[in-house]
Design a protein around this motif. Structure first.
Motif, PDB file in Angstrom:
ATOM      1  N   HIS A   1       0.631  -1.334  -0.148  1.00 25.20           N
ATOM      2  CA  HIS A   1       0.115  -0.149  -0.126  1.00 25.20           C
ATOM      3  C   HIS A   1       0.885   1.435   0.064  1.00 25.20           C
ATOM      4  O   HIS A   1       0.701   2.174  -0.568  1.00 25.20           O
ATOM      5  CB  HIS A   1      -0.854  -0.196   1.277  1.00 25.20           C
ATOM      6  CG  HIS A   1      -1.829   1.245   1.493  1.00 25.20           C
ATOM      7  ND1 HIS A   1      -3.016   1.195   0.608  1.00 25.20           N
ATOM      8  CD2 HIS A   1      -1.751   2.318   2.117  1.00 25.20           C
ATOM      9  CE1 HIS A   1      -3.772   2.421   0.861  1.00 25.20           C
ATOM     10  NE2 HIS A   1      -2.995   3.054   1.739  1.00 25.20           N
TER      11      HIS A   1
ATOM     12  N   SER B   1      -0.666   9.323   6.441  1.00 23.59           N
ATOM     13  CA  SER B   1      -2.071   8.743   6.315  1.00 23.59           C
ATOM     14  C   SER B   1      -2.588   8.378   7.660  1.00 23.59           C
ATOM     15  O   SER B   1      -1.955   8.805   8.680  1.00 23.59           O
ATOM     16  CB  SER B   1      -2.128   7.498   5.380  1.00 23.59           C
ATOM     17  OG  SER B   1      -1.489   6.544   5.967  1.00 23.59           O
TER      18      SER B   1
ATOM     19  N   ASP C   1      -6.783   7.220  -0.374  1.00 24.88           N
ATOM     20  CA  ASP C   1      -6.764   5.936  -0.665  1.00 24.88           C
ATOM     21  C   ASP C   1      -7.635   5.854  -2.093  1.00 24.88           C
ATOM     22  O   ASP C   1      -8.660   6.413  -2.375  1.00 24.88           O
ATOM     23  CB  ASP C   1      -7.307   4.960   0.233  1.00 24.88           C
ATOM     24  CG  ASP C   1      -6.246   4.827   1.407  1.00 24.88           C
ATOM     25  OD1 ASP C   1      -5.159   5.219   1.213  1.00 24.88           O
ATOM     26  OD2 ASP C   1      -6.666   3.937   2.441  1.00 24.88           O
TER      27      ASP C   1
HETATM   28 ZN    ZN Z   1      -3.332   4.992   2.223  1.00 17.01          ZN
END
Ligand code: ZN
Ligand code: KG4
Length: 354
Positions: A127, A152, A318
């Motif tokens: 990710h 994040s 995201d």
């Molecule tokens: Zn993320």
């Protein structure tokens, strides 16, 4: 703590014009995208934020269940909007980790099934590599080398990016992530979820110098960060003010709290730029959507004569386009070798898996 996240065996440039269908379900957004080379053909996000808002944060089981309900429709819509079909894509990419394990498994199982149905390759993606790779997409793709702040809800780190295949962790948070601080701060101030946009909006009417919150780790010579002390400072301040005065001072509290987070991020970016010879700076992750951080990064790069890459807001939070972008620079696993692959929950497992 430093570490190198790199995909083994992939060769830059080989697969640049591949058409990739990508899935991303590591947290509470169900995402699918079709990307060809650096061009995004479709990029869909079905946000579950409304479902989680009443809990003040993401409930993992609720997230998994919603992914299961939404994923097929989101994939179909991404293919449709791109004007393509599964048979026409070259490979399927998917976030393998880190993230919520149940949520990841929904995306991984779906991606395996889609790829296997057409005997296509699967490209499992880290990710965080995805957040870095958002910078390789149009408009104005950024070429390495560059310094990248990834901030994040689950991660905050400074990444040294020397090629498309991975990154080196130069420094990272020792406790909470910056986005987590925004989310917890917003909950304390009664501002809803997700906290970052809520605090940013409330801060617009506030004085960032009204409260003197601690800016952690700036005397420490390294590049690590810390946000849990700031959260505690807000807890004590709200308690000290009492509910009525805290509510009256909400905008000032939000503005001062946001200032303390951004000050620490900018101080550490400045220090990383001092220590390396980086020609460009990029920001990634949901917190990179923050207006004050974007403005301060602009000032910093102007002062130093560096290129600043700010991806559009929908590529900060995201999304699956960034996963497809990382996939272009990652080894594809041929059918059926990926059928036994598992998801991984934490960074440490991510290192082992690569
Ligand atoms: Zn993320
Ligand atoms: O990258 P992301 O979408 O998901 C994770 O990988 O965690 O980041 C989500 C985080 C949340 O904590 C959210 O509050 C924060 O990004 N965020 C922001 C803003 N927009 C989203 N934080 C500050 N300012 C924003 N405008």
């Amino acid at each position: 703590m430093a570490g190198v996240h790199r995909q083994p065996g992939s060769k830059r440039g080989l697969a640049r014009e591949m058409r990739i269908l990508a899935l991303e379900t590591s947290c509470d957004d169900t995402c699918a995208a079709v990307v060809e080379g650096e061009r995004i053909l479709s990029n869909l996000v079905s946000s579950q934020a409304a479902f989680h808002e009443s809990y003040g944060g993401v409930v993992p089981e609720v997230a998994s269940r919603h992914h299961l309900e939404l994923v097929n429709a989101v994939v179909a819509a991404a293919l449709d909007r791109a004007g393509t079909e599964l048979a026409e894509v070259d490979a399927v990419a998917v976030t393998q980790g880190p993230g919520l394990i149940g949520a990841l498994l929904v995306g991984l199982s779906t991606a395996k099934a889609l790829a296997a149905a057409h005997e296509k390759s699967l490209i499992p993606i880290d990710h965080l590599h995805g957040h870095v790779a958002a910078n390789f997409l149009e408009p104005e793709p950024l070429e390495p080398p560059f310094l990248c702040l990834i901030a994040s809800g689950g991660h905050t780190l400074l990444a040294g990016v020397r090629d498309h295949r991975g990154f080196e962790i130069l420094g990272q948070t020792l406790d909470d992530a910056a986005g987590e601080a925004f989310d917890k701060g917003a909950r304390l101030l009664g501002l809803g979820y997700p906290g970052g946009p809520a605090i940013q909006a409330a801060a617009e009417d506030g004085d960032p110098e009204a409260f003197d919150f601690p800016v952690a780790m700036t005397r420490d010579p390294g590049l690590d960060l810390s946000f849990s002390g700031l959260k505690t400072a807000l807890v004590y301040k709200v308690r000290e003010l009492g509910p009525k005065r805290a509510e009256q001072a909400r905008a000032d509290l939000a503005a001062s709290f946001q200032r303390a987070i951004v000050d620490q991020l900018v101080a550490k970016i400045g220090r990383a730029l001092d220590q390396g010879d980086w020609p460009a700076l990029a920001l990634g992750g949901g917190v990179a959507a923050n207006a004050e951080l974007r403005e301060r990064a602009r000032e910093l790069c102007e002062q130093r004569g560096l290129r600043l890459k700010l991806v559009p807001l929908e590529l900060c939070t995201d999304n699956a386009a960034m996963i497809a972008s990382a996939a272009l620079h990652t080894e594809a696993i041929p059918h059926p070798d990926y059928l036994g692959f598992d998801a991984f929950e934490t960074d440490r497992q991510a290192l082992r898996a690569s």
